[in-house]
Write a protein that holds these residues in place. Structure first.
Motif, PDB file in Angstrom:
ATOM      1  N   ALA A 288       0.816  -1.217   0.000  1.00  0.00           N
ATOM      2  CA  ALA A 288       0.000   0.000   0.000  1.00  0.00           C
ATOM      3  C   ALA A 288       0.851   1.268   0.000  1.00  0.00           C
ATOM      4  CB  ALA A 288      -0.934   0.000   1.207  1.00  0.00           C
ATOM      5  N   LEU A 289       2.055   1.189   0.547  1.00  0.00           N
ATOM      6  CA  LEU A 289       2.925   2.360   0.641  1.00  0.00           C
ATOM      7  C   LEU A 289       3.755   2.596  -0.624  1.00  0.00           C
ATOM      8  CD1 LEU A 289       4.243   1.953   4.290  1.00  0.00           C
ATOM      9  CD2 LEU A 289       2.696   3.735   3.468  1.00  0.00           C
ATOM     10  N   GLN A 290       3.756   1.650  -1.553  1.00  0.00           N
ATOM     11  CA  GLN A 290       4.586   1.796  -2.746  1.00  0.00           C
ATOM     12  C   GLN A 290       4.295   3.059  -3.554  1.00  0.00           C
ATOM     13  OE1 GLN A 290       7.280  -0.008  -3.722  1.00  0.00           O
ATOM     14  NE2 GLN A 290       7.095  -1.091  -1.773  1.00  0.00           N
ATOM     15  N   PRO A 291       3.020   3.416  -3.792  1.00  0.00           N
ATOM     16  CA  PRO A 291       2.765   4.656  -4.554  1.00  0.00           C
ATOM     17  C   PRO A 291       3.329   5.899  -3.884  1.00  0.00           C
ATOM     18  CG  PRO A 291       0.800   3.278  -4.529  1.00  0.00           C
ATOM     19  CD  PRO A 291       1.764   2.666  -3.557  1.00  0.00           C
ATOM     20  N   ALA A 292       3.227   5.979  -2.566  1.00  0.00           N
ATOM     21  CA  ALA A 292       3.752   7.141  -1.852  1.00  0.00           C
ATOM     22  C   ALA A 292       5.279   7.174  -1.892  1.00  0.00           C
ATOM     23  CB  ALA A 292       3.264   7.161  -0.407  1.00  0.00           C
ATOM     24  N   LEU A 293       5.913   6.004  -1.796  1.00  0.00           N
ATOM     25  CA  LEU A 293       7.370   5.950  -1.931  1.00  0.00           C
ATOM     26  C   LEU A 293       7.808   6.420  -3.308  1.00  0.00           C
ATOM     27  CD1 LEU A 293       8.240   2.525  -0.238  1.00  0.00           C
ATOM     28  CD2 LEU A 293       8.949   4.797   0.561  1.00  0.00           C
ATOM     29  N   LYS A 294       7.083   5.975  -4.343  1.00  0.00           N
ATOM     30  CA  LYS A 294       7.430   6.365  -5.712  1.00  0.00           C
ATOM     31  C   LYS A 294       7.219   7.855  -5.926  1.00  0.00           C
ATOM     32  CE  LYS A 294       6.209   5.435 -10.546  1.00  0.00           C
ATOM     33  NZ  LYS A 294       5.312   4.669 -11.449  1.00  0.00           N
ATOM     34  N   PHE A 295       6.095   8.382  -5.465  1.00  0.00           N
ATOM     35  CA  PHE A 295       5.768   9.784  -5.695  1.00  0.00           C
ATOM     36  C   PHE A 295       6.727  10.712  -4.955  1.00  0.00           C
ATOM     37  CE2 PHE A 295       3.457  13.682  -4.535  1.00  0.00           C
ATOM     38  CZ  PHE A 295       3.155  14.158  -5.806  1.00  0.00           C
ATOM     39  N   ASN A 296       6.887  10.493  -3.666  1.00  0.00           N
ATOM     40  CA  ASN A 296       7.747  11.379  -2.881  1.00  0.00           C
ATOM     41  C   ASN A 296       9.223  11.144  -3.163  1.00  0.00           C
ATOM     42  OD1 ASN A 296       5.806  12.931  -1.163  1.00  0.00           O
ATOM     43  ND2 ASN A 296       5.168  10.855  -0.647  1.00  0.00           N
ATOM     44  N   GLY A 297       9.595   9.882  -3.396  1.00  0.00           N
ATOM     45  CA  GLY A 297      10.976   9.597  -3.771  1.00  0.00           C
ATOM     46  C   GLY A 297      11.317  10.216  -5.114  1.00  0.00           C
ATOM     47  N   GLY A 298      10.395  10.095  -6.073  1.00  0.00           N
ATOM     48  CA  GLY A 298      10.614  10.719  -7.373  1.00  0.00           C
ATOM     49  C   GLY A 298      10.694  12.227  -7.273  1.00  0.00           C
TER      50      GLY A 298
END
Length: 222
Positions: free
Chosen positions: A83-93
């Motif tokens: 569930a946290l993968q999209p937030a990691l991708k968005f904020n990491g990106g």
């Protein structure tokens, strides 16, 4: 000078992050010039808000999300990790892209690159003018928010232009190594250029740091 690490976008976001207590937090990088240094092309108000609010938010949210991810990892909570993968991708990106973006700009920028980078641009796009037109067109054509990029295809040894939506990182999305990024989120230009993105794209060429782009290219072709 950029090290060989310039060929990658940032350290890995997840997993294999170490323990929650030992991991190194992400931090906002130093801005290499004053907020008003890029005027009149990008005004001080935009730069201050862009750096201290938007980029800082990506860093803070990335750290908070990574904390939650590591807690879930230690507990073996796979559903939360997913569930946290999209937030990691968005904020990491967002952190990766902006860290590159600040160095791609300079108050002493503009004009054309020199030496090998200029020759490679001519080889891969026909001329510097054609390259500039293509990257501008691709950046202008991003639907909603995103980025226009000049990247290096290491397998082919050639330069390529690509667009990424939102804060998707170029290397993770296309495999291209980022050399030059143009932020076309409205927060990058709206206070000065309103909704006229083409005017912003015309102006930003006056502050492109070709020394930085060249260093990235030379590091990545080795």
């Amino acid at each position: 000078m950029l090290s060989r690490a310039a060929c990658s976008t940032s350290r890995k976001l997840a997993p294999a992050l170490g323990s929650l207590s030992s991991r190194q937090k992400y931090t906002l990088p130093d801005l290499p010039y004053d907020y008003g240094a890029l005027e009149p092309h990008i005004n001080a108000q935009i730069m201050q808000l862009h750096y201290t609010k938007h980029h800082a938010a990506y860093v803070n949210n990335l750290n908070a999300t990574e904390d939650k991810y590591l807690e879930a990892l230690e507990k073996g909570d796979l559903s939360t990790q997913i569930a946290l993968q999209p937030a990691l991708k968005f904020n990491g990106g967002g952190h990766i892209n902006h860290t590159i973006f600040w160095t791609n700009l300079s108050p002493n920028g503009g004009g054309e690159p020199k030496g090998e980078l200029l020759e490679v641009i001519k080889r891969d796009f026909g001329s510097f003018a054609k390259f500039k037109e293509k990257l501008t067109t691709v950046s202008a054509g991003v639907q909603g928010s995103g980025w226009g990029w000049l990247g290096f295809n290491k397998e082919q040894g050639r330069l390529q232009i690509a667009a990424c939506p939102n804060q998707d990182p170029l290397q993770g999305t296309t495999g291209l190594i980022p050399l030059l990024g143009i932020d076309v989120w409205e927060h990058a230009y709206y206070l000065q250029y309103k909704n006229v993105r083409p005017d912003y794209l015309k102006a930003i060429w006056n502050v492109i740091n070709w020394d930085n782009v060249t260093e990235r290219y030379m590091a990545c072709k080795q």
